[in-house]
Design a protein around this motif. Structure first.
Motif, PDB file in Angstrom:
ATOM      1  N   PHE A 132       9.054   7.059  14.315  1.00  0.00           N
ATOM      2  CA  PHE A 132       7.656   7.474  14.266  1.00  0.00           C
ATOM      3  C   PHE A 132       7.082   6.964  12.949  1.00  0.00           C
ATOM      4  CE2 PHE A 132       9.236  10.897  17.136  1.00  0.00           C
ATOM      5  CZ  PHE A 132       8.402  10.629  18.219  1.00  0.00           C
ATOM      6  N   LEU A 133       6.007   6.198  13.042  1.00  0.00           N
ATOM      7  CA  LEU A 133       5.446   5.537  11.871  1.00  0.00           C
ATOM      8  C   LEU A 133       3.922   5.643  11.889  1.00  0.00           C
ATOM      9  CD1 LEU A 133       6.457   2.014  10.552  1.00  0.00           C
ATOM     10  CD2 LEU A 133       4.071   2.454  11.138  1.00  0.00           C
ATOM     11  N   THR A 134       3.338   5.930  10.738  1.00  0.00           N
ATOM     12  CA  THR A 134       1.888   5.837  10.603  1.00  0.00           C
ATOM     13  C   THR A 134       1.550   4.935   9.430  1.00  0.00           C
ATOM     14  OG1 THR A 134       1.664   7.766   9.134  1.00  0.00           O
ATOM     15  CG2 THR A 134       1.490   8.161  11.520  1.00  0.00           C
ATOM     16  N   THR A 135       0.382   4.325   9.503  1.00  0.00           N
ATOM     17  CA  THR A 135      -0.102   3.463   8.425  1.00  0.00           C
ATOM     18  C   THR A 135      -1.605   3.318   8.573  1.00  0.00           C
ATOM     19  OG1 THR A 135       0.348   1.375   7.272  1.00  0.00           O
ATOM     20  CG2 THR A 135       0.176   1.270   9.667  1.00  0.00           C
ATOM     21  N   PRO A 136      -2.337   3.118   7.475  1.00  0.00           N
ATOM     22  CA  PRO A 136      -3.795   3.029   7.579  1.00  0.00           C
ATOM     23  C   PRO A 136      -4.269   1.804   8.359  1.00  0.00           C
ATOM     24  CG  PRO A 136      -3.096   3.413   5.307  1.00  0.00           C
ATOM     25  CD  PRO A 136      -1.878   3.076   6.086  1.00  0.00           C
ATOM     26  N   ASN A 137      -5.391   1.952   9.022  1.00  0.00           N
ATOM     27  CA  ASN A 137      -6.048   0.850   9.709  1.00  0.00           C
ATOM     28  C   ASN A 137      -6.795   0.006   8.675  1.00  0.00           C
ATOM     29  OD1 ASN A 137      -7.632  -0.854  11.261  1.00  0.00           O
ATOM     30  ND2 ASN A 137      -8.596   0.766  12.455  1.00  0.00           N
ATOM     31  N   ALA A 138      -6.428  -1.262   8.537  1.00  0.00           N
ATOM     32  CA  ALA A 138      -7.041  -2.132   7.528  1.00  0.00           C
ATOM     33  C   ALA A 138      -8.557  -2.210   7.684  1.00  0.00           C
ATOM     34  CB  ALA A 138      -6.441  -3.535   7.616  1.00  0.00           C
ATOM     35  N   ASN A 139      -9.041  -2.096   8.917  1.00  0.00           N
ATOM     36  CA  ASN A 139     -10.482  -2.199   9.164  1.00  0.00           C
ATOM     37  C   ASN A 139     -11.259  -0.988   8.657  1.00  0.00           C
ATOM     38  OD1 ASN A 139     -10.348  -4.739  10.446  1.00  0.00           O
ATOM     39  ND2 ASN A 139      -9.731  -3.773  12.362  1.00  0.00           N
ATOM     40  N   ARG A 140     -10.554   0.089   8.299  1.00  0.00           N
ATOM     41  CA  ARG A 140     -11.209   1.309   7.826  1.00  0.00           C
ATOM     42  C   ARG A 140     -11.089   1.490   6.311  1.00  0.00           C
ATOM     43  NH1 ARG A 140     -15.209   4.527   9.779  1.00  0.00           N
ATOM     44  NH2 ARG A 140     -15.101   4.634  12.040  1.00  0.00           N
ATOM     45  N   SER A 141     -10.430   0.587   5.623  1.00  0.00           N
ATOM     46  CA  SER A 141     -10.266   0.737   4.184  1.00  0.00           C
ATOM     47  C   SER A 141     -11.600   0.551   3.479  1.00  0.00           C
ATOM     48  CB  SER A 141      -9.262  -0.290   3.654  1.00  0.00           C
ATOM     49  OG  SER A 141      -7.965   0.004   4.136  1.00  0.00           O
ATOM     50  N   VAL A 142     -11.879   1.429   2.517  1.00  0.00           N
ATOM     51  CA  VAL A 142     -13.153   1.360   1.800  1.00  0.00           C
ATOM     52  C   VAL A 142     -13.032   0.558   0.500  1.00  0.00           C
ATOM     53  CG1 VAL A 142     -13.998   3.506   2.796  1.00  0.00           C
ATOM     54  CG2 VAL A 142     -12.738   3.574   0.632  1.00  0.00           C
ATOM     55  N   SER A 143     -11.798   0.255   0.092  1.00  0.00           N
ATOM     56  CA  SER A 143     -11.575  -0.595  -1.081  1.00  0.00           C
ATOM     57  C   SER A 143     -10.129  -1.079  -1.043  1.00  0.00           C
ATOM     58  CB  SER A 143     -11.834   0.167  -2.385  1.00  0.00           C
ATOM     59  OG  SER A 143     -10.832   1.153  -2.590  1.00  0.00           O
ATOM     60  N   ARG A 144      -9.843  -2.024  -1.890  1.00  0.00           N
ATOM     61  CA  ARG A 144      -8.458  -2.485  -2.017  1.00  0.00           C
ATOM     62  C   ARG A 144      -7.630  -1.413  -2.705  1.00  0.00           C
ATOM     63  NH1 ARG A 144      -6.555  -7.159  -6.227  1.00  0.00           N
ATOM     64  NH2 ARG A 144      -4.324  -7.161  -5.743  1.00  0.00           N
ATOM     65  N   ASN A 145      -6.482  -1.109  -2.157  1.00  0.00           N
ATOM     66  CA  ASN A 145      -5.566  -0.146  -2.748  1.00  0.00           C
ATOM     67  C   ASN A 145      -4.421  -0.897  -3.423  1.00  0.00           C
ATOM     68  OD1 ASN A 145      -3.530   1.765  -3.263  1.00  0.00           O
ATOM     69  ND2 ASN A 145      -4.154   3.042  -1.559  1.00  0.00           N
ATOM     70  N   TRP A 147      -1.761   0.055  -4.697  1.00  0.00           N
ATOM     71  CA  TRP A 147      -0.437   0.590  -4.401  1.00  0.00           C
ATOM     72  C   TRP A 147       0.104   0.033  -3.084  1.00  0.00           C
ATOM     73  CZ3 TRP A 147       1.993   3.002  -8.224  1.00  0.00           C
ATOM     74  CH2 TRP A 147       1.215   3.604  -9.221  1.00  0.00           C
ATOM     75  N   HIS A 148      -0.758  -0.599  -2.306  1.00  0.00           N
ATOM     76  CA  HIS A 148      -0.355  -1.145  -1.010  1.00  0.00           C
ATOM     77  C   HIS A 148      -0.127  -2.656  -1.115  1.00  0.00           C
ATOM     78  CE1 HIS A 148      -2.595   2.300   1.314  1.00  0.00           C
ATOM     79  NE2 HIS A 148      -1.625   2.735   0.505  1.00  0.00           N
ATOM     80  N   TYR A 149       1.000  -3.106  -0.596  1.00  0.00           N
ATOM     81  CA  TYR A 149       1.220  -4.548  -0.513  1.00  0.00           C
ATOM     82  C   TYR A 149       0.318  -5.176   0.539  1.00  0.00           C
ATOM     83  CZ  TYR A 149       5.274  -4.523  -3.578  1.00  0.00           C
ATOM     84  OH  TYR A 149       6.087  -4.417  -4.682  1.00  0.00           O
ATOM     85  N   ARG A 150       0.066  -4.426   1.605  1.00  0.00           N
ATOM     86  CA  ARG A 150      -0.810  -4.904   2.673  1.00  0.00           C
ATOM     87  C   ARG A 150      -1.236  -3.719   3.523  1.00  0.00           C
ATOM     88  NH1 ARG A 150       3.905  -4.683   3.816  1.00  0.00           N
ATOM     89  NH2 ARG A 150       4.524  -6.534   2.649  1.00  0.00           N
ATOM     90  N   GLU A 151      -2.287  -3.910   4.299  1.00  0.00           N
ATOM     91  CA  GLU A 151      -2.654  -2.981   5.360  1.00  0.00           C
ATOM     92  C   GLU A 151      -2.793  -3.797   6.634  1.00  0.00           C
ATOM     93  OE1 GLU A 151      -6.053  -0.779   3.993  1.00  0.00           O
ATOM     94  OE2 GLU A 151      -4.884   0.292   2.461  1.00  0.00           O
ATOM     95  N   TYR A 152      -2.695  -3.135   7.783  1.00  0.00           N
ATOM     96  CA  TYR A 152      -2.551  -3.847   9.043  1.00  0.00           C
ATOM     97  C   TYR A 152      -3.746  -3.647   9.964  1.00  0.00           C
ATOM     98  CZ  TYR A 152       2.380  -3.777   7.615  1.00  0.00           C
ATOM     99  OH  TYR A 152       3.549  -3.897   6.917  1.00  0.00           O
ATOM    100  N   THR A 153      -4.040  -4.696  10.714  1.00  0.00           N
ATOM    101  CA  THR A 153      -4.877  -4.543  11.896  1.00  0.00           C
ATOM    102  C   THR A 153      -3.968  -4.148  13.059  1.00  0.00           C
ATOM    103  OG1 THR A 153      -4.622  -6.837  12.616  1.00  0.00           O
ATOM    104  CG2 THR A 153      -6.428  -6.350  11.062  1.00  0.00           C
ATOM    105  N   PHE A 154      -4.560  -3.743  14.168  1.00  0.00           N
ATOM    106  CA  PHE A 154      -3.755  -3.367  15.333  1.00  0.00           C
ATOM    107  C   PHE A 154      -2.872  -4.536  15.774  1.00  0.00           C
ATOM    108  CE2 PHE A 154      -3.186  -3.497  19.932  1.00  0.00           C
ATOM    109  CZ  PHE A 154      -2.495  -2.317  20.133  1.00  0.00           C
ATOM    110  N   THR A 155      -3.457  -5.715  15.855  1.00  0.00           N
ATOM    111  CA  THR A 155      -2.709  -6.881  16.339  1.00  0.00           C
ATOM    112  C   THR A 155      -1.548  -7.220  15.415  1.00  0.00           C
ATOM    113  OG1 THR A 155      -4.683  -7.773  17.411  1.00  0.00           O
ATOM    114  CG2 THR A 155      -2.889  -9.317  16.975  1.00  0.00           C
ATOM    115  N   GLU A 156      -1.772  -7.174  14.116  1.00  0.00           N
ATOM    116  CA  GLU A 156      -0.705  -7.470  13.158  1.00  0.00           C
ATOM    117  C   GLU A 156       0.445  -6.482  13.289  1.00  0.00           C
ATOM    118  OE1 GLU A 156      -3.494  -9.386   9.605  1.00  0.00           O
ATOM    119  OE2 GLU A 156      -3.032  -7.245   9.642  1.00  0.00           O
ATOM    120  N   LEU A 157       0.122  -5.206  13.407  1.00  0.00           N
ATOM    121  CA  LEU A 157       1.162  -4.183  13.505  1.00  0.00           C
ATOM    122  C   LEU A 157       1.894  -4.271  14.843  1.00  0.00           C
ATOM    123  CD1 LEU A 157       2.434  -1.807  12.009  1.00  0.00           C
ATOM    124  CD2 LEU A 157       0.710  -0.307  13.037  1.00  0.00           C
TER     125      LEU A 157
END
Length: 260
Positions: A132-145, A147-157
């Motif tokens: 079971f895994l959760t991760t933020p939706n890259a399309n919803r990020s309000v700024s660059r974080n 602490w994150h190496y990357r964030e994912y779109t649905f297709t990428e994940l």
């Protein structure tokens, strides 16, 4: 006194409540599903394990976290658990084919080698075991974080998880009207702060340079939002977030159920 990073979802800070409740929801979604041996990666304070154990006190728990503080808290809370301080990947102290379930909520975005991370989880899962895994939706990020190496779109994940696991089901976690109202207020507030970033350092600077200013400004922003919009924040609870099959721009987090 322990310093709570804005990357740690804590129940102790009122201004962190929207993010805390959003993360808490994921545990509520799985508490009736997990049994046998479970490994949580990055459990932090262990509030999620509290939720799981309250639903099933026969769980055989292992936990891996890089934080010495978190490890001590977990050992005190769960004296019979296999608690390991380690950066991941690898999961070198967890045997292959040993876990019925692995939980990694809001972790993979912090991992440099995400494929190695998922391969290690695959290794330690029993046949037909579930991640079971959760991760933020890259399309919803309000700024660059930073602490994150990357964030994912649905297709990428989807492409990454499907290349490793035989069955990759990805849903979304989204918010109620009050939760999304907070999201929009946060987005506007962050935009005002970023207007001062004339040199566009938020996009261009190395991650290590941005971590301290990000922490300071993020904490300031959350505190300020709580002062201005406490009426919104105090009405947000775990029921303000829910699972949806639509993984589009409205999804705050991706919720993955990946089977070996």
């Amino acid at each position: 006194m322990f310093f709570y990073s804005t990357e740690v979802t804590s129940s102790h800070i009122s201004s962190d409540s929207p993010l805390f409740q959003r993360t808490r929801k994921a545990y509520e979604l799985i508490k009736a599903k997990v049994h046998g041996s479970i490994l949580e990666i990055g459990p932090g304070e262990g509030y999620g394990l509290d939720i799981l154990v309250s639903a099933n006190d026969s769980l055989n728990i292992s936990a891996v976290d890089k934080s010495k503080y978190a490890i001590q808290r977990l050992k005190n809370k769960f004296p019979n658990a296999n608690v390991i301080q380690q950066r991941v990947p690898p999961l070198s102290k967890i045997e292959s084919n040993s876990q019925d379930f692995v939980i990694a909520f809001q972790v993979i975005e912090h991992i440099k080698n995400d494929r190695h991370f998922l391969n290690e989880i695959y290794r330690v899962l029993k046949p037909n075991g579930t991640l079971f895994l959760t991760t933020p939706n890259a399309n919803r990020s309000v700024s660059r974080n930073p602490w994150h190496y990357r964030e994912y779109t649905f297709t990428e994940l989807k492409n990454l998880s499907s290349s490793i696991f035989k069955d990759a089901k990805i849903n979304g976690i989204t918010g109620s009207d009050v939760a999304m109202e907070y999201y929009e207020e946060n987005k506007k507030s962050v935009s005002k702060i970023l207007k001062w970033d004339i040199l566009k350092l938020e996009k261009r600077a190395p991650r290590f340079v941005l971590k301290l200013p990000y922490e300071i400004l993020n904490r300031f922003n959350r505190t300020n939002l709580f002062k201005k919009h406490s009426g919104i924040i105090t009405h947000i609870n775990e029921d303000s977030y829910f699972l949806t099959e639509e993984c589009d721009e409205n999804t705050l987090d991706f919720f993955c159920e990946l089977k070996k």
